[in-house]
Motif scaffolding. Structure first.
Motif, PDB file in Angstrom:
ATOM      1  N   ILE A 270      37.372  39.152  64.570  1.00  0.00           N
ATOM      2  CA  ILE A 270      36.379  40.098  64.718  1.00  0.00           C
ATOM      3  C   ILE A 270      35.180  39.401  65.318  1.00  0.00           C
ATOM      4  O   ILE A 270      34.627  38.274  64.974  1.00  0.00           O
ATOM      5  CB  ILE A 270      35.909  40.585  63.213  1.00  0.00           C
ATOM      6  N   SER A 301      33.169  44.682  67.424  1.00  0.00           N
ATOM      7  CA  SER A 301      32.016  45.395  66.651  1.00  0.00           C
ATOM      8  C   SER A 301      30.971  45.780  67.251  1.00  0.00           C
ATOM      9  O   SER A 301      30.670  45.625  68.587  1.00  0.00           O
ATOM     10  CB  SER A 301      31.771  44.458  65.399  1.00  0.00           C
ATOM     11  N   SER A 328      29.974  43.308  62.514  1.00  0.00           N
ATOM     12  CA  SER A 328      30.965  42.058  62.222  1.00  0.00           C
ATOM     13  C   SER A 328      31.030  42.164  60.731  1.00  0.00           C
ATOM     14  O   SER A 328      32.267  42.063  60.110  1.00  0.00           O
ATOM     15  CB  SER A 328      30.836  40.828  62.928  1.00  0.00           C
ATOM     16  N   VAL A 331      32.621  45.297  59.191  1.00  0.00           N
ATOM     17  CA  VAL A 331      34.161  45.401  59.582  1.00  0.00           C
ATOM     18  C   VAL A 331      34.975  44.243  58.458  1.00  0.00           C
ATOM     19  O   VAL A 331      35.881  44.870  58.151  1.00  0.00           O
ATOM     20  CB  VAL A 331      34.371  45.028  61.028  1.00  0.00           C
TER      21      VAL A 331
END
Length: 380
Positions: A270, A301, A328, A331
């Motif tokens: 990520i 992201s 991030s 996520v």
């Protein structure tokens, strides 16, 4: 009006659990697979479903869809999922709900899926009391359908026995017999220990142990498409690899030089879309390895995409890349909270359940407790 199914003859088992996501669908799938191998004609119904998808304009529980697709069922899918709990369902019911209508839909559905079958598997929703708020708890539905119950619980000794005792009391209050219990997600090196002590503990509360299922990590790992759906995101490359499994997740909050040591097979990276250094490092780390040695994918992201030159490198790579509007942290949090459900497209998981997990169930004991001959179908 009569509140009982027309069919009172076909043997049936209600699969409940001590809590949500203990493995009811896994046990149902494994049980159906084992019985089909013995040439039983199997019916399936999930009377009350809380997670549904649209099928031909109808709200159908996703577990009913899974069973129907895996086993190629011929029963109308709507009869396998008579009540779907959609948003605002509870509020609407408390305001002006029609209990008799729901009950009759369940009874009609059961009679249809039981037609010319040797056995019916009924999958509940969560623990014994789930659904009480709209007068259709698991205990109530099991009683309505005249079914004995198998309880599924998670690995351990003390807590599973405590939770089974609590659920058993709720079912027995409505005179619903407990056929036995299956312990799921047990660490493989503790299978024998858990089995021995749990059997003794359950015996003290009058419950039979019907199986101990090992924890299989692959069954808990989400696919990229499941993560994409959870994030309400989109693939910008590599959607053909949407069923690739994610074993671990890292957030790219370090330099690309230090991140490389964390780029292990099956890892999802990520990173904000403007961290071109990390993106290029991730692409390079998987460029020379085999599919099994590569990263699972990348999530970009913050609704940012890298420079067009980097985008061109992405398009020429074999790396699946997902773009999300979330930051991030959000996520990572959503992926952490993701409930991994088995889908019909999860061929690897379905095969693992049908081969490995069914061998953990004592099918003969289950059939005997359900008063069915273990050797042949009841109607054969």
């Amino acid at each position: 009006m009569p509140f009982h199914p027309e069919n009172r003859v076909t043997p049936r088992i209600f699969i409940a659990a001590t809590r949500m996501n203990d493995g009811k669908t896994t046990v149902s799938l494994a049980l159906i697979s084992a019985l089909k191998e013995r040439h039983f004609r199997i019916g399936f119904i999930k009377p009350v479903g809380q997670r549904f998808i649209e099928v031909e304009g109808q709200k159908i529980d996703e577990d009913s869809v899974l069973i129907n697709q895996v086993f190629g069922g011929t029963d109308p899918i709507a009869e396998m999922s008579p009540v779907a709990v959609e948003p605002e369902f509870t509020r609407k019911y408390l305001t002006s709900g029609n209990h008799d209508s729901m009950v009759n839909r369940i009874l009609k559905g059961f009679d249809r899926v039981a037609w010319e079958k040797d056995f019916v598997v009924i999958e509940g929703t969560g623990h014994a009391g789930v659904g009480t708020v709209f007068d259709l708890s698991n205990a109530t539905v099991a009683k309505l359908l005249g079914s004995k119950v198998i309880l599924v619980t998670q690995g351990g000794i003390g807590r599973p026995i405590d939770e089974v005792a609590l659920n058993k009391a709720v079912f027995e209050q409505l005179h619903v017999p407990i056929l036995g219990v299956v312990i799921n997600k047990v660490m493989p090196d503790k299978l024998q220990q858990i089995s021995d002590f749990a059997r003794k503990g359950f015996k003290r509360i009058g419950v039979e142990l019907l199986g101990v299922i090992p924890r299989i990590v692959e069954l808990e790992n989400p696919t990229l498409i499941q993560i994409c759906d959870q994030l309400e995101a989109r693939f910008i490359h590599g959607e053909s690899s949407a069923n690739r499994r994610v074993g671990r997740v890292i957030v790219g909050a370090m330099s690309s030089r230090n991140a490389i040591d964390h780029f292990l097979p099956g890892t999802l990276v990520i990173t904000p879309g403007d961290r071109e250094d990390l993106i290029l490092a991730a692409l390079s780390s998987s460029a020379l390895g085999t599919k099994e040695e590569s990263l699972a994918g990348i999530v970009l992201s913050d609704d940012l995409l890298p420079h067009r030159n980097v985008m061109e490198i992405i398009r020429q790579s074999r790396m699946p890349v997902i773009a999300s509007h979330l930051d991030s942290y959000a996520v990572a949090s959503r992926i952490h909270d993701l409930t991994v459900k088995t889908r019909a497209s999860d061929a690897d998981k379905v095969q693992k359940i049908r081969s490995t997990i069914r061998s953990s169930l004592d099918i003969d004991k289950i059939l005997k407790a359900a008063e069915v001959s273990p050797s042949s179908p009841a109607t054969a």
